[in-house]
Design a protein around this motif. Structure first.
Motif, PDB file in Angstrom:
ATOM      1  N   TYR A  93       0.861  -1.332  -0.035  1.00 47.76           N
ATOM      2  CA  TYR A  93       0.312   0.126   0.044  1.00 47.76           C
ATOM      3  C   TYR A  93       0.852   1.313   0.067  1.00 47.76           C
ATOM      4  CZ  TYR A  93      -3.871  -2.976   1.081  1.00 47.76           C
ATOM      5  OH  TYR A  93      -5.065  -4.039   1.308  1.00 47.76           O
TER       6      TYR A  93
ATOM      7  N   GLN B  39       1.014   5.713   0.712  1.00 43.21           N
ATOM      8  CA  GLN B  39       0.038   7.065   1.259  1.00 43.21           C
ATOM      9  C   GLN B  39       0.886   8.180   0.975  1.00 43.21           C
ATOM     10  OE1 GLN B  39      -0.890   6.943   5.425  1.00 43.21           O
ATOM     11  NE2 GLN B  39      -2.475   8.418   5.154  1.00 43.21           N
TER      12      GLN B  39
ATOM     13  N   LYS C 242      -3.221  12.227   1.559  1.00 39.02           N
ATOM     14  CA  LYS C 242      -4.074  11.539   1.013  1.00 39.02           C
ATOM     15  C   LYS C 242      -4.210  10.198   1.967  1.00 39.02           C
ATOM     16  CE  LYS C 242      -3.380  12.971  -3.880  1.00 39.02           C
ATOM     17  NZ  LYS C 242      -2.846  12.411  -5.250  1.00 39.02           N
ATOM     18  N   GLN C 243      -5.202   9.456   1.489  1.00 37.25           N
ATOM     19  CA  GLN C 243      -5.443   8.201   2.260  1.00 37.25           C
ATOM     20  C   GLN C 243      -4.503   7.184   1.855  1.00 37.25           C
ATOM     21  OE1 GLN C 243      -9.698   7.488   1.803  1.00 37.25           O
ATOM     22  NE2 GLN C 243     -10.107   8.453   3.712  1.00 37.25           N
ATOM     23  N   ARG C 244      -4.363   6.061   2.734  1.00 36.05           N
ATOM     24  CA  ARG C 244      -3.545   5.079   2.213  1.00 36.05           C
ATOM     25  C   ARG C 244      -4.381   4.271   1.060  1.00 36.05           C
ATOM     26  NH1 ARG C 244      -0.589   1.265   6.821  1.00 36.05           N
ATOM     27  NH2 ARG C 244      -0.044   3.500   7.310  1.00 36.05           N
ATOM     28  N   GLU C 245      -3.645   3.973   0.174  1.00 37.40           N
ATOM     29  CA  GLU C 245      -4.267   3.139  -0.973  1.00 37.40           C
ATOM     30  C   GLU C 245      -3.643   2.051  -1.194  1.00 37.40           C
ATOM     31  OE1 GLU C 245      -4.389   5.084  -4.825  1.00 37.40           O
ATOM     32  OE2 GLU C 245      -2.171   5.305  -5.057  1.00 37.40           O
TER      33      GLU C 245
END
Length: 116
Positions: free
Chosen positions: A36, A38, A42-45
């Motif tokens: 993942y 981040q 921003k959000q973790r993706e």
């Protein structure tokens, strides 16, 4: 369960980096693994996953540029990143999801910075 990532750094756009994640002391092969990221603000993706059966999945933005191989003999999972773009700049986290307990574990993260 301890996950240790390494291999991040600074690279120019178009370059490559290989991240590594070591997971010592467990039956590694039965677990699903993932990477993942981040970015600031921003959000973790999700970036990529690989199951215990070696089925892989990638977010559209990295498809064709990143691969997620695993080496069960070494308890390692990797993220090979090619054709890097400034938009790939983020802290990258290794993830393990146990197929027996369902628990999720995270590494400490490694910074990847891509300069334009």
């Amino acid at each position: 369960v301890q996950l240790v990532e390494f291999g991040g750094g600074l690279v120019q756009a178009g370059g490559s980096l290989k991240l590594s994640c070591a997971v010592p002391g467990i039956t590694f092969s039965i677990n699903n693994m993932g990477w993942y990221r981040q970015a600031p603000g921003k959000q973790r993706e999700l970036v990529a996953t690989i199951t215990s059966g070696r089925v892989t999945n990638y977010v559209d933005s990295v498809q064709g540029r990143f691969t997620i191989p695993r080496d069960n003999a070494k308890n390692m999972v990797y993220l090979q990143m090619n054709s890097l773009e400034p938009e790939d700049t983020a802290v990258y986290y290794c993830n393990l999801r146990s197929t027996t307990s369902g628990q999720t574990y995270w590494g400490q993260g490694t910074q990847v910075t891509v300069s334009s």
